[in-house]
Design a protein around this motif. Sequence first.
Motif, PDB file in Angstrom:
ATOM      1  N   ARG A  90      -5.697  -0.961  18.123  1.00  0.00           N
ATOM      2  CA  ARG A  90      -6.020  -2.369  18.412  1.00  0.00           C
ATOM      3  C   ARG A  90      -5.039  -2.932  19.443  1.00  0.00           C
ATOM      4  NH1 ARG A  90      -6.177  -5.876  13.081  1.00  0.00           N
ATOM      5  NH2 ARG A  90      -4.371  -4.523  12.735  1.00  0.00           N
ATOM      6  N   THR A  91      -3.753  -2.679  19.223  1.00  0.00           N
ATOM      7  CA  THR A  91      -2.735  -3.203  20.138  1.00  0.00           C
ATOM      8  C   THR A  91      -2.091  -2.035  20.897  1.00  0.00           C
ATOM      9  OG1 THR A  91      -1.133  -3.089  18.332  1.00  0.00           O
ATOM     10  CG2 THR A  91      -2.203  -5.220  18.690  1.00  0.00           C
ATOM     11  N   HIS A 142     -13.633  13.345  -0.002  1.00  0.00           N
ATOM     12  CA  HIS A 142     -12.605  12.286   0.093  1.00  0.00           C
ATOM     13  C   HIS A 142     -11.274  12.791  -0.493  1.00  0.00           C
ATOM     14  CE1 HIS A 142     -11.840   7.672   0.210  1.00  0.00           C
ATOM     15  NE2 HIS A 142     -10.710   8.343   0.352  1.00  0.00           N
ATOM     16  N   LEU A 192      -3.677   4.381  15.432  1.00  0.00           N
ATOM     17  CA  LEU A 192      -2.334   4.903  15.727  1.00  0.00           C
ATOM     18  C   LEU A 192      -1.330   4.308  14.751  1.00  0.00           C
ATOM     19  CD1 LEU A 192      -2.551   4.787  19.627  1.00  0.00           C
ATOM     20  CD2 LEU A 192      -3.019   6.704  18.063  1.00  0.00           C
ATOM     21  N   GLY A 193      -1.697   4.356  13.481  1.00  0.00           N
ATOM     22  CA  GLY A 193      -0.792   3.896  12.437  1.00  0.00           C
ATOM     23  C   GLY A 193      -0.034   5.075  11.865  1.00  0.00           C
ATOM     24  N   VAL A 194       0.323   4.948  10.596  1.00  0.00           N
ATOM     25  CA  VAL A 194       1.121   5.991   9.948  1.00  0.00           C
ATOM     26  C   VAL A 194       0.414   7.342  10.053  1.00  0.00           C
ATOM     27  CG1 VAL A 194       2.061   6.734   7.726  1.00  0.00           C
ATOM     28  CG2 VAL A 194       2.139   4.307   8.363  1.00  0.00           C
ATOM     29  N   LEU A 195      -0.866   7.365   9.731  1.00  0.00           N
ATOM     30  CA  LEU A 195      -1.591   8.649   9.697  1.00  0.00           C
ATOM     31  C   LEU A 195      -1.910   9.148  11.101  1.00  0.00           C
ATOM     32  CD1 LEU A 195      -4.025   8.038   6.695  1.00  0.00           C
ATOM     33  CD2 LEU A 195      -1.731   9.032   6.698  1.00  0.00           C
ATOM     34  N   TRP A 249      -6.182   5.727  20.458  1.00  0.00           N
ATOM     35  CA  TRP A 249      -6.692   4.363  20.663  1.00  0.00           C
ATOM     36  C   TRP A 249      -6.338   3.513  19.446  1.00  0.00           C
ATOM     37  CZ3 TRP A 249     -10.752   1.723  17.946  1.00  0.00           C
ATOM     38  CH2 TRP A 249     -11.145   0.508  18.531  1.00  0.00           C
ATOM     39  N   ASP A 257     -14.954  13.373   5.619  1.00  0.00           N
ATOM     40  CA  ASP A 257     -14.265  13.336   4.316  1.00  0.00           C
ATOM     41  C   ASP A 257     -14.657  12.080   3.538  1.00  0.00           C
ATOM     42  OD1 ASP A 257     -12.159  14.299   2.472  1.00  0.00           O
ATOM     43  OD2 ASP A 257     -11.143  12.440   3.035  1.00  0.00           O
ATOM     44  N   ARG A 271       0.856  -1.183   0.000  1.00  0.00           N
ATOM     45  CA  ARG A 271       0.000   0.000   0.000  1.00  0.00           C
ATOM     46  C   ARG A 271       0.893   1.235   0.000  1.00  0.00           C
ATOM     47  NH1 ARG A 271      -1.472   2.381   5.157  1.00  0.00           N
ATOM     48  NH2 ARG A 271       0.049   1.780   6.701  1.00  0.00           N
ATOM     49  N   ARG A 324      -3.717 -10.270   9.144  1.00  0.00           N
ATOM     50  CA  ARG A 324      -3.638  -9.379  10.306  1.00  0.00           C
ATOM     51  C   ARG A 324      -4.539  -8.149  10.115  1.00  0.00           C
ATOM     52  NH1 ARG A 324      -1.902  -6.936  14.514  1.00  0.00           N
ATOM     53  NH2 ARG A 324      -1.116  -4.825  14.319  1.00  0.00           N
ATOM     54  N   SER A 372      -9.016  14.501   1.817  1.00  0.00           N
ATOM     55  CA  SER A 372      -8.250  14.995   2.967  1.00  0.00           C
ATOM     56  C   SER A 372      -6.754  14.778   2.775  1.00  0.00           C
ATOM     57  CB  SER A 372      -8.718  14.305   4.248  1.00  0.00           C
ATOM     58  OG  SER A 372      -8.723  12.919   4.069  1.00  0.00           O
ATOM     59  N   LYS A 426       0.163   0.819  22.421  1.00  0.00           N
ATOM     60  CA  LYS A 426       1.240   1.640  21.835  1.00  0.00           C
ATOM     61  C   LYS A 426       1.759   2.570  22.919  1.00  0.00           C
ATOM     62  CE  LYS A 426       0.447   0.759  17.301  1.00  0.00           C
ATOM     63  NZ  LYS A 426      -0.211  -0.512  17.501  1.00  0.00           N
ATOM     64  N   ALA A 448     -11.984  10.644   8.620  1.00  0.00           N
ATOM     65  CA  ALA A 448     -11.302  10.584   7.317  1.00  0.00           C
ATOM     66  C   ALA A 448     -10.826   9.154   7.066  1.00  0.00           C
ATOM     67  CB  ALA A 448     -10.133  11.554   7.267  1.00  0.00           C
ATOM     68  N   GLY A 449     -11.308   8.209   7.870  1.00  0.00           N
ATOM     69  CA  GLY A 449     -10.886   6.809   7.692  1.00  0.00           C
ATOM     70  C   GLY A 449     -11.547   6.210   6.463  1.00  0.00           C
TER      71      GLY A 449
END
Length: 313
Positions: free
Chosen positions: A164-165, A276, A141-144, A162, A252, A85, A311, A278, A167, A226-227
């Motif tokens: 899933r795992t 869409h 809490l990923g890249v974005l 917040w 968005d 991605r 995953r 953003s 941080k 914006a997800g």
Amino acid sequence: MALLLGITQWEVEPWLERLRRLAPERDIRAWPDIGNPADITYAAVWKQPPGLLATLPNLKGVISLGAGVDHVLSDPDLPKVPLGRVVDDNLTTRMSEWVVMHALIHLRHQADYALLQRQRLWRELMPSPSASELRVGVMGLGVLGLDAIAKLRTIGFDVAGWSRTPKQIEGVKTYAGDELDAFLARTDLLVCLLPLTPATAGMLNRSLFEKLAHDGVLGAPILMNAGRGGLQVEADILAALDEGVLRAATLDVFEIEPLPVESPLWEHPRVTITPHNSAISDEDAVGRFVLRQIERHEQGLPFEAPVDAARHY
Ligand code: NDP
Ligand code: OXD
């Protein structure tokens, strides 16, 4: 050894022109003109027609033309080849601009001042709180999400996150998994930067809005998404706005895109809509990223941002 663009709902021609310009030596084709399917070794896709990739016997890898991959993974016949991605600074930065801009618009009542301006009214609205008084909660809490948090903190917002795992982010209170309710209870402005998966679909609903903080400096909580549109229940957003469960919503992404003209969201005075875009990105930067992924894979290297489909779900 050809690269196939499998694109629907976006214009394919600009992508074809761009990638051919950036890599004139490559055989680059665009669905539906794929020629001999056996020639195709890589596919770069946005909402590819379901089943298309399964017709390519020599496919070695697939790259989403966006950061999200829900549109790829929803293909029931997706071949088991590596999936990558887009993770690109330009895209990430643009998303953070959107998050910070709209957070500030809410903080400073800018939508209301724009209305007053149209009426030539010189009037001060309720005092604007300072950023440190507004509790922003970032879902994802990923890249974005991480970049948005860093930039929100620069402005001074009181930010938590917040995921899933668990941080650890220095100076930021983080919550994970079943700590969602505690995260919501301290959140005045909710920013959703989650992917669309079976676990997240429809989670921005009435029950979640009721769990947000209702004792904050702006009175009622605010939603920013914006997800993906599939995370939100638009009928619940409208009802929550009308009943004061939500103060405002900035969206968005939508359940159906483009947002149908008959949607009541368009005219709701407390809804802000962006189409869409953003994370609207430097298209050459994304094109170069995509071509680099193929070069890497041809050299036996993994994609820079590989997706583990098991995953992801
Ligand atoms: P990442 O994969 O880097 O991060 C996703 C985050 O979401 C991770 O922190 C992950 O948690 C968390 N997450 C996933 N599933 C759950 C769950 N069930 N419960 C709680 N947390 C969960 O993605 P990006 O940050 O790069 O992008 C996020 C999304 O933003 C994309 O998938 C896409 O849908 C959307 N997007 C929208 C754009 C637009 O223009 N509107 C542009 C680009 C992206 P963990 O780390 O614990 O796994
Ligand atoms: C993306 C998007 O996923 O633009 O990159 O939505």
